[in-house]
Design a protein around this motif. Structure first.
Motif, mmCIF file in Angstrom:
data_model
loop_
_atom_site.group_PDB
_atom_site.id
_atom_site.type_symbol
_atom_site.label_atom_id
_atom_site.label_comp_id
_atom_site.label_asym_id
_atom_site.label_seq_id
_atom_site.Cartn_x
_atom_site.Cartn_y
_atom_site.Cartn_z
ATOM 1 N N UNK A 43 -8.808 28.417 51.443
ATOM 2 C CA UNK A 43 -9.973 28.023 52.237
ATOM 3 C C UNK A 43 -10.566 29.201 53.005
ATOM 4 N N UNK A 44 -9.718 30.071 53.538
ATOM 5 C CA UNK A 44 -10.197 31.251 54.259
ATOM 6 C C UNK A 44 -10.912 32.213 53.317
ATOM 7 N N UNK A 45 -10.383 32.371 52.124
ATOM 8 C CA UNK A 45 -11.027 33.229 51.124
ATOM 9 C C UNK A 45 -12.412 32.693 50.761
ATOM 10 N N UNK A 46 -12.483 31.399 50.476
ATOM 11 C CA UNK A 46 -13.764 30.796 50.104
ATOM 12 C C UNK A 46 -14.760 30.850 51.257
ATOM 13 N N UNK A 47 -14.313 30.535 52.453
ATOM 14 C CA UNK A 47 -15.220 30.564 53.600
ATOM 15 C C UNK A 47 -15.683 31.991 53.901
ATOM 16 N N UNK A 48 -14.788 32.956 53.767
ATOM 17 C CA UNK A 48 -15.180 34.352 53.931
ATOM 18 C C UNK A 48 -16.213 34.764 52.898
ATOM 19 N N UNK A 49 -16.026 34.309 51.665
ATOM 20 C CA UNK A 49 -16.983 34.609 50.605
ATOM 21 C C UNK A 49 -18.349 33.990 50.904
ATOM 22 N N UNK A 50 -18.351 32.748 51.334
ATOM 23 C CA UNK A 50 -19.612 32.078 51.657
ATOM 24 C C UNK A 50 -20.305 32.739 52.850
ATOM 25 N N UNK A 51 -19.531 33.112 53.856
ATOM 26 C CA UNK A 51 -20.105 33.788 55.016
ATOM 27 C C UNK A 51 -20.640 35.159 54.618
ATOM 28 N N UNK A 52 -19.891 35.864 53.785
ATOM 29 C CA UNK A 52 -20.348 37.162 53.302
ATOM 30 C C UNK A 52 -21.603 37.043 52.463
ATOM 31 N N UNK A 53 -21.676 36.026 51.630
ATOM 32 C CA UNK A 53 -22.876 35.807 50.816
ATOM 33 C C UNK A 53 -24.088 35.608 51.711
ATOM 34 N N UNK A 54 -23.933 34.816 52.754
ATOM 35 C CA UNK A 54 -25.040 34.596 53.697
ATOM 36 C C UNK A 54 -25.389 35.883 54.429
ATOM 37 N N UNK A 55 -24.375 36.630 54.827
ATOM 38 C CA UNK A 55 -24.583 37.877 55.555
ATOM 39 C C UNK A 55 -25.340 38.905 54.715
ATOM 40 N N UNK A 56 -25.062 38.929 53.425
ATOM 41 C CA UNK A 56 -25.671 39.936 52.552
ATOM 42 C C UNK A 56 -26.865 39.404 51.770
ATOM 43 N N UNK A 57 -27.421 38.281 52.224
ATOM 44 C CA UNK A 57 -28.711 37.847 51.718
ATOM 45 C C UNK A 57 -28.731 36.889 50.554
ATOM 46 N N UNK A 58 -27.640 36.238 50.244
ATOM 47 C CA UNK A 58 -27.644 35.246 49.174
ATOM 48 C C UNK A 58 -27.937 33.884 49.794
ATOM 49 N N UNK A 59 -29.185 33.443 49.721
ATOM 50 C CA UNK A 59 -29.529 32.167 50.363
ATOM 51 C C UNK A 59 -29.001 30.986 49.559
ATOM 52 N N UNK A 60 -27.942 30.395 50.065
ATOM 53 C CA UNK A 60 -27.326 29.235 49.429
ATOM 54 C C UNK A 60 -27.018 28.184 50.489
ATOM 55 N N UNK A 61 -27.992 27.758 51.267
ATOM 56 C CA UNK A 61 -27.675 26.888 52.401
ATOM 57 C C UNK A 61 -27.009 25.576 51.998
ATOM 58 N N UNK A 62 -27.398 24.994 50.893
ATOM 59 C CA UNK A 62 -26.787 23.724 50.486
ATOM 60 C C UNK A 62 -25.339 23.955 50.073
#
Length: 124
Positions: A43-62
């Motif tokens: 869960x930490x790996x996935x959440x870190x990946x999702x947070x990183x994606x948002x941080x680096x400009x991958x808009x995936x809000x849903x």
């Protein structure tokens, strides 16, 4: 609609947590809570990946809402981690209790950082 998506992610995460915990614990004949450690790390790996994606400009809000809030929120479990740590510490397995606390924090932080770095490698 967002609440329903979070609920769907949460139902999936809770089910995965239960099944993963049982599967991992059945393969380890120790009192150490390996199943909880595994689901919290994933869960930490996935959440870190999702947070990183948002941080680096991958808009995936849903996806970030469904997977981050719903799935990861139900997959990871601080309450079980706390209970199992106290159970070990007060049940005569102090070394395992300390290893669980320190190991879980380090593994969780490391997995979260790894997730952010993976996202950075893709989107940055």
């Amino acid at each position: 609609m967002t609440v329903l998506l979070v609920a769907l992610g949460g139902a999936t995460g809770a089910s995965l947590r239960f099944l993963t915990d049982r599967w991992v614990q059945a393969r380890h004949d120790t009192g150490f809570p390996w199943g909880t450690l595994v689901v919290n790390a994933v869960g930490s790996l996935l959440l870190g990946f999702l947070a990183g994606a948002a941080l680096f400009g991958a808009p995936m809000p849903v996806l970030q809402t469904v997977l981050g809030v719903g799935l990861c929120g139900a997959l990871t479990t601080f309450s079980t981690f706390g209970y199992e740590s106290v159970r070990l510490l007060t049940g005569g397995a102090r070394l395992l209790g300390v290893l669980n606390v320190v190991g879980s924090v380090l593994v969780g932080l490391g997995a979260g950082l790894l997730g952010v770095l993976l996202a950075a490698g893709i989107w940055h």
